[in-house]
Design an enzyme around this catalytic site. Structure first.
Site, short mmCIF file in Angstrom:
data_model
loop_
_atom_site.label_atom_id
_atom_site.label_comp_id
_atom_site.label_asym_id
_atom_site.label_seq_id
_atom_site.Cartn_x
_atom_site.Cartn_y
_atom_site.Cartn_z
N GLY A 103 2.82 14.64 1.20
CA GLY A 103 2.03 15.01 2.39
C GLY A 103 2.92 15.27 3.59
N ALA A 104 2.63 16.36 4.29
CA ALA A 104 3.45 16.72 5.46
C ALA A 104 3.41 15.64 6.53
CB ALA A 104 2.95 18.05 6.05
N ASP A 105 2.29 14.93 6.65
CA ASP A 105 2.20 13.86 7.65
C ASP A 105 3.19 12.73 7.34
OD1 ASP A 105 0.76 13.23 5.34
OD2 ASP A 105 -0.85 12.19 6.40
#
Length: 255
Positions: A103-105
Site C-alpha cells: 500500500g502506498a500509504d
C-alpha cells in the site's frame, strides 16, 4: 502552493503545502464517492485554493474514490493530479515479494519515518486496519503486519452475530471485566488491540535484534500511545509528510 492527498479506505486526508510546510490539513470521507464533488469543492473553498495550486500529488489505496477525486481535481483545480508509484517513484528500497502491491500509504509512512529518525523504525498506522511496518537504518522497507483496526473489529463482530451491537471504541474501559454486553465488547476490542500491538513490537525487536524508534499515526494512535510506553511519538499527518518528502525527492531528481 501544492496539494497532497492520501486516499484511504475510510477517509481521505489532504493538506495544502507551501513548499515543505504543511499549512492546512483537512479530511473527507471516502466511503461515499458520490458525495466527493460537493465535499471537495467545499474543502478547497475553505482553504482558499481555487486555481492557485502548482501540483496535486496523490497516494491511494482505494480505486473508487480515487477515480472520482481525479475528476474533481481536474474540474475544480484545472490541473492533472500525479499519483505516487505511477507518475512519481517511491524513494526507498522495498524488500518485499511483490513491492508493487505494498500500500502506498504504508510506503509514505516509511519515507516520513526515515526522514524523521534517519535510523531503523517501527511505524504503526492505526486506522481502518492496524499496520505495523519496519524500515532498517538505511531507510529500506523490510515488511510488516496487517491486522483489523478497532472500528472494523467492532463492525465485523456486529455483522457476524445475531445480537451483538456495534460499539464505538473511543475511550479506555473502566474495568477489564465488562458488566454488560457493550462494556464487554469495548474491553475486548480495546485491550485486544493494545495487547496485539505490544506483542508485535516485542516480536519485531527480538527478530531484528534491535530496538528501533517507534512512531504511530492514524485515528487510534493516541489510544495505543497511552497504553504502550515504547511508542515514542504520535504524528497525525505522517502519510502527508511522506508524500511531501517523496514529491521533494522527485523534484530534485528532475532538476
Amino acid at each position: 502552493m501544492w496539494l497532497a492527498i492520501d486516499i484511504g479506505n475510510t477517509n481521505i486526508h489532504a493538506g495544502v503545502f507551501e513548499g515543505d510546510v504543511l499549512l492546512t490539513p483537512f479530511s473527507l470521507s471516502s466511503s461515499e464517492p458520490h458525495m466527493l464533488h460537493d465535499s471537495f469543492a467545499k474543502a478547497i473553498s475553505t482553504c482558499s485554493l481555487k486555481n492557485s495550486v502548482s501540483a496535486v500529488i496523490i497516494s491511494s489505496v482505494n480505486p473508487k474514490p480515487e477515480e472520482v477525486l481525479f475528476e474533481c481535481i481536474k474540474t475544480r483545480l484545472h490541473t492533472s493530479p500525479q499519483k505516487i508509484g505511477k507518475d512519481i517513484p517511491i524513494p526507498l528500497s522495498v524488500f518485499a515479494e511483490y513491492p508493487e502491491k505494498i500500500g502506498a500509504d504504508r510506503l509514505m509512512n516509511a519515507v516520513a519515518a526515515y526522514e524523521r529518525f534517519h535510523d531503523s523504525a517501527i511505524i504503526i498506522d492505526a486506522g481502518t486496519a492496524i499496520t505495523v511496518d519496519v524500515i532498517n537504518n538505511h531507510g529500506a522497507f523490510l515488511g510488516g503486519i496487517i491486522a483489523p483496526g478497532m472500528a472494523i473489529s467492532s463492525k465485523t463482530l456486529h455483522h457476524a452475530t445475531a445480537l451483538l451491537p456495534e460499539v464505538s471504541i473511543t475511550k479506555k474501559p473502566d474495568t477489564i471485566l465488562g458488566r454488560n454486553t457493550i462494556e464487554a465488547i469495548r474491553s475486548g476490542i480495546y485491550w485486544g488491540a493494545i495487547g496485539m500491538v505490544k506483542q508485535y513490537i516485542e516480536m519485531i525487536c527480538k527478530e531484528l535484534r534491535d530496538t528501533p524508534a517507534i512512531i504511530a499515526t492514524g485515528g487510534s494512535a493516541p489510544i495505543l500511545a497511552r497504553e504502550i510506553p515504547a511508542i515514542a511519538s504520535v504524528t497525525p499527518h505522517l502519510t502527508l509528510e511522506g508524500i511531501q518528502w517523496t514529491y521533494k525527492a522527485w523534484r530534485e531528481r528532475c532538476r
